[in-house]
Design a protein around this motif. Sequence first.
Motif, PDB file in Angstrom:
ATOM      1  N   ASP A 158       1.456  -1.224  -0.280  1.00 26.87           N
ATOM      2  CA  ASP A 158       0.073   0.056   0.190  1.00 26.87           C
ATOM      3  C   ASP A 158       0.726   1.596  -0.375  1.00 26.87           C
ATOM      4  OD1 ASP A 158      -1.803  -1.290  -0.024  1.00 26.87           O
ATOM      5  OD2 ASP A 158      -2.456  -0.829   1.718  1.00 26.87           O
ATOM      6  N   MET A 159       1.881   1.123   0.184  1.00 17.70           N
ATOM      7  CA  MET A 159       2.962   2.018  -0.069  1.00 17.70           C
ATOM      8  C   MET A 159       2.835   3.097  -1.133  1.00 17.70           C
ATOM      9  SD  MET A 159       6.400   1.694   1.629  1.00 17.70           S
ATOM     10  CE  MET A 159       6.557   1.060   3.782  1.00 17.70           C
ATOM     11  N   GLN A 160       2.337   2.071  -1.997  1.00 22.42           N
ATOM     12  CA  GLN A 160       2.433   2.667  -3.729  1.00 22.42           C
ATOM     13  C   GLN A 160       1.460   3.133  -4.117  1.00 22.42           C
ATOM     14  OE1 GLN A 160       3.364  -0.282  -6.979  1.00 22.42           O
ATOM     15  NE2 GLN A 160       3.732  -2.363  -5.572  1.00 22.42           N
ATOM     16  N   ALA A 198      13.548  -0.812   1.577  1.00 23.21           N
ATOM     17  CA  ALA A 198      13.311   0.236   2.380  1.00 23.21           C
ATOM     18  C   ALA A 198      13.643   1.496   0.333  1.00 23.21           C
ATOM     19  CB  ALA A 198      14.387   0.859   3.002  1.00 23.21           C
ATOM     20  N   LEU A 199      14.217   0.835  -0.001  1.00 20.67           N
ATOM     21  CA  LEU A 199      14.720   1.194  -1.548  1.00 20.67           C
ATOM     22  C   LEU A 199      13.388   0.897  -2.193  1.00 20.67           C
ATOM     23  CD1 LEU A 199      17.984   0.053  -2.505  1.00 20.67           C
ATOM     24  CD2 LEU A 199      17.722   2.641  -2.381  1.00 20.67           C
ATOM     25  N   LEU A 200      12.707  -0.062  -2.089  1.00 24.14           N
ATOM     26  CA  LEU A 200      11.539  -0.752  -2.903  1.00 24.14           C
ATOM     27  C   LEU A 200      10.555   0.533  -2.814  1.00 24.14           C
ATOM     28  CD1 LEU A 200      11.228  -4.330  -3.176  1.00 24.14           C
ATOM     29  CD2 LEU A 200      11.248  -2.624  -5.024  1.00 24.14           C
ATOM     30  N   ALA A 201      10.724   0.741  -1.132  1.00 22.20           N
ATOM     31  CA  ALA A 201       9.927   1.927  -0.363  1.00 22.20           C
ATOM     32  C   ALA A 201       9.518   3.198  -1.033  1.00 22.20           C
ATOM     33  CB  ALA A 201       9.658   1.211   0.850  1.00 22.20           C
ATOM     34  N   ALA A 202      10.976   3.277  -1.230  1.00 24.30           N
ATOM     35  CA  ALA A 202      11.166   4.751  -1.977  1.00 24.30           C
ATOM     36  C   ALA A 202      10.679   4.845  -3.394  1.00 24.30           C
ATOM     37  CB  ALA A 202      13.007   4.921  -1.620  1.00 24.30           C
ATOM     38  N   ASP A 203      10.614   3.875  -4.406  1.00 22.52           N
ATOM     39  CA  ASP A 203      10.388   3.687  -5.366  1.00 22.52           C
ATOM     40  C   ASP A 203       8.580   4.061  -5.165  1.00 22.52           C
ATOM     41  OD1 ASP A 203      12.677   3.040  -6.936  1.00 22.52           O
ATOM     42  OD2 ASP A 203      12.393   0.951  -6.891  1.00 22.52           O
TER      43      ASP A 203
END
Length: 226
Positions: A148-150, A176-181
């Motif tokens: 859901d961060m997306q 966390a890199l994916l979260a940043a994306d």
Amino acid sequence: MKAIFHGHALVEIQTEHHNILIDPFISGNELCDLDANQVNPDVILLTHGHNDHVGDTVEIAKRTGALVVAPFELATYLSFQGLNTHAMNIGGSNEFDFGCVKYTKAFHGSSYIDENKNIIYMGMPGGILFSAEGKTIYHAGDTGLFGDMQWIGDLNEIDLAFLPIGDNLTMGPEDALLAADWIKADIVVPIHYDTFPTIKQDPYNFAKDVRTGTGKVLKIGESLEL
Ligand code: NI
Ligand code: MN
């Protein structure tokens, strides 16, 4: 608006008229550059009930009269200690005189351990979207990566995101890199590392690998102007 990192998950936000502390874990963190007896926030925002986030909230709020905004169970518990509190919960937002606060989901636990070693349930943990003076800051709180961060990234124009990278207790650097994306913030600052032996990380390595937005390490006490 100015954001200052004080170690672990402690972020100070200075607006023209307000001083806001998120998760003021000071006296328990020898890396923290603040003195709990010297800070003067008028607002304290808490992501969840863990002791490394509630930190010195009770002492600071009793001394300064700061308003404490927290998830419902935690806010209620702190109100019983005599603090001036405002309870919120995930998905809810509220417009305060100091800015707008919205609680997002966080995948984590939330309990407070008192001096008698009672583990007190503190409801759901959260992340915080804070908006003021035309800028939006996302403080993810303690969380693992979640899809859901997306949505959080799609639905909000985030100028600055604070993401945990410590691993073990929260996301590690790769997640966390994916979260940043997904969050799509202009600037991404790593938090929640190095405080304990189990969360040692190289934040510079993380910051250099950020692909979406700019990764930026804030040294303890360092600030960013938005
Ligand atoms: Ni936690
Ligand atoms: Mn924590």
